[in-house]
Design a protein around this motif. Structure first.
Motif, PDB file in Angstrom:
ATOM      1  N   LEU A  92       1.454  63.789  37.107  1.00  0.00           N
ATOM      2  CA  LEU A  92       0.407  63.233  37.968  1.00  0.00           C
ATOM      3  C   LEU A  92      -0.350  62.132  37.219  1.00  0.00           C
ATOM      4  N   CYS A  93      -0.669  62.399  35.961  1.00  0.00           N
ATOM      5  CA  CYS A  93      -1.349  61.394  35.129  1.00  0.00           C
ATOM      6  C   CYS A  93      -0.459  60.160  34.973  1.00  0.00           C
ATOM      7  N   ALA A  94       0.805  60.388  34.689  1.00  0.00           N
ATOM      8  CA  ALA A  94       1.715  59.264  34.467  1.00  0.00           C
ATOM      9  C   ALA A  94       1.833  58.407  35.730  1.00  0.00           C
ATOM     10  N   ALA A  95       1.927  59.078  36.880  1.00  0.00           N
ATOM     11  CA  ALA A  95       2.064  58.338  38.131  1.00  0.00           C
ATOM     12  C   ALA A  95       0.795  57.524  38.406  1.00  0.00           C
TER      13      ALA A  95
ATOM     14  N   THR B 245     -10.182  68.674  29.386  1.00  0.00           N
ATOM     15  CA  THR B 245      -9.411  69.017  28.183  1.00  0.00           C
ATOM     16  C   THR B 245      -7.929  69.177  28.520  1.00  0.00           C
ATOM     17  N   LEU B 246      -7.660  69.842  29.644  1.00  0.00           N
ATOM     18  CA  LEU B 246      -6.267  70.012  30.062  1.00  0.00           C
ATOM     19  C   LEU B 246      -5.620  68.657  30.310  1.00  0.00           C
ATOM     20  N   LEU B 247      -6.352  67.774  30.980  1.00  0.00           N
ATOM     21  CA  LEU B 247      -5.798  66.458  31.289  1.00  0.00           C
ATOM     22  C   LEU B 247      -5.535  65.665  30.011  1.00  0.00           C
ATOM     23  N   SER B 248      -6.492  65.717  29.076  1.00  0.00           N
ATOM     24  CA  SER B 248      -6.259  64.881  27.898  1.00  0.00           C
ATOM     25  C   SER B 248      -5.188  65.481  26.991  1.00  0.00           C
ATOM     26  N   SER B 249      -4.985  66.800  27.063  1.00  0.00           N
ATOM     27  CA  SER B 249      -3.872  67.285  26.247  1.00  0.00           C
ATOM     28  C   SER B 249      -2.532  67.032  26.932  1.00  0.00           C
TER      29      SER B 249
END
Ligand SMILES: Nc1ncnc2c1ncn2[C@@H]1O[C@H](COP(=O)(O)OP(=O)(O)OP(=O)(O)O)[C@@H](O)[C@H]1O
Ligand SMILES: [Mg+2]
Length: 398
Positions: free
Chosen positions: A196-199, A222-226
């Motif tokens: 999702l982040c990559a897209a 924190t979950l997103l940045s890891s």
């Protein structure tokens, strides 16, 4: 007073009679929508906060705002262990359907729908991906045949990017955008979160008008940045918190005034003491105080009479329903946390107080995190996701 006219709305996702204290978020979102529709760079949005602070209702309000600007919108509620494919496909299907009647080229709409279908059918859990011999157990309600060679590679990162790009193109054609709302975002499985982040990253570089608006527990950033190191630059985080005194008062008084009812100042004091500014509690205490009051204004005495009923309801509906989900070992862990204090507590201290080695407690801690009852706060410490949960646990018989 007349219970039928009682305006308050305690309950998960229940639209409050007055959405107090969220003007800043609503105003900023207007700017975001306008900028994205004009192809300007903007970050996607993530709301974080404890249970019952009003993330879901704010997400719904932002969605209404997007619909008001004629955007296409869709919403999912993530669940642990559930891949994003089906829910995202269904949400984007909805968004495209909202835009379709205004689009001049039905073939273009059909093409995008066929890509959504291809994306959905690649879900390995359906057994209906290309080359699969099993009977499809699930069909998205899309009438056109699935596209081939688009959003169906099986690599969720590639597929999401292609799906988003094609869906966003419909927004571009109409001078609007598409907003995908993701509630309980901390439950999105790690590979999907990273995809999702990559897209989003890919789309933000091309100026394609599609944004994610997420909501989740405090450890979501924190979950997103890891999952992707660049996620801090992708998302703008809004911490949704308890309401301050003027907003907490407004949440109570504005709906009452519309019914011709007032609160005495000491009733508002008592309600703020009890609810501590937490929106869920404000609705719960407001509701019982209204029912208990014989007439306007609602007084501190009415609040006092009604409070035990609100507490009993919260003990069952807000605290109890969550406590029930924990195993005996997890309950023991939470009780130890509660006895150590109300803020974040170091996991090492929890272990010491239970006379156990920290590593032996990791399974209990991890499953409490997975169940959304606690979250990893600062390094090495844990905290309850439910406000006042420590107090509730301390009042429970052992
Ligand atoms: N800004 C607000 N003003 C007044 N009441 C509110 C506000 N926001 C939420 N509420 C009320 O608080 C309650 C909880 O809201 P909501 O379900 O959105 O919380 P949440 O943060 O999504 O909780 P959870 O983490 O459990 O999903 C609802 O009864 C809602 O009506
Ligand atoms: Mg919610």
């Amino acid at each position: 007073m007349d219970p039928i006219r009682n305006p308050y709305a305690p309950g998960a996702g229940q639209r409050p009679p007055e959405l107090a204290g969220r003007d800043r978020e609503l105003d900023q979102f207007d700017v975001v929508l306008e900028r994205i529709a004009r192809g300007r760079p903007e970050r996607s949005l993530v709301l974080t906060g404890l249970r019952g602070v009003g993330k879901t209702v704010l997400l719904n309000a932002l969605r209404s705002q997007a619909i008001g600007r004629l955007w296409g919108t869709g919403k999912i509620e993530a669940r642990p262990d559930q891949t994003l494919r089906r829910p995202v496909a269904a949400a984007l299907h909805m968004a495209v359907r909202e835009l379709a009647p205004r689009h001049r080229d039905p073939e273009r709409i059909d093409y995008v729908l066929s890509v959504i279908k291809a994306f959905a059918l690649r879900d390995s859990a359906t057994g209906s991906g290309p080359g699969s011999k099993t009977v499809p157990r699930w069909q998205p309600g899309i009438d056109v045949p699935a596209a081939r060679g688009r959003a169906d590679s099986g690599d969720i990162e590639i597929d999401l990017t292609e799906l988003f790009t094609d869906a966003a193109s419909i927004g571009t054609d109409l001078g609007v955008g598409i907003a995908l709302f993701v509630d309980e975002m901390q439950d999105v499985p790690t590979p999907d979160l990273s995809a999702l982040c990559a897209a989003c990253h890919e789309l933000s570089q091309t100026g394609a008008p599609l944004i994610i608006v997420g909501a989740g527990l405090p450890h979501l950033p924190t979950l997103l940045s890891s999952s992707k190191s660049y996620s801090e630059r992708l998302f703008r985080y809004h911490r949704i918190d308890r309401l301050d005194r003027p907003d907490a008062d407004l949440a109570l008084t504005a709906p009452a005034q519309r019914e011709g009812v007032d609160f005495s100042p000491d009733a508002l004091d008592a309600l703020y003491d009890a609810a501590d500014g937490y929106p869920y509690f404000i609705q719960a205490y407001g509701k019982v105080a209204w029912d208990a009051a014989p007439t306007t204004p609602i007084t501190a005495e009415d609040v006092k009479v009604a409070a035990p009923e609100a507490e009993a309801e919260l003990a069952v509906g807000f605290f109890g329903s969550r406590y029930e989900r924990a195993t005996p070992a997890e309950r023991e862990y939470m009780r130890a946390m509660a006895l150590l204090g109300d803020g974040p507590v170091p996991t090492a201290e929890v272990a010491t107080s239970l006379g156990r080695r920290p590593s032996s407690l990791s399974p209990a801690r991890d499953s409490l995190i997975k169940k959304g009852l606690v979250y990893a706060a600062e390094r090495g410490s844990v905290a309850f996701t439910v406000p006042h949960f420590g107090h509730f646990l301390r009042s429970q018989p052992v």
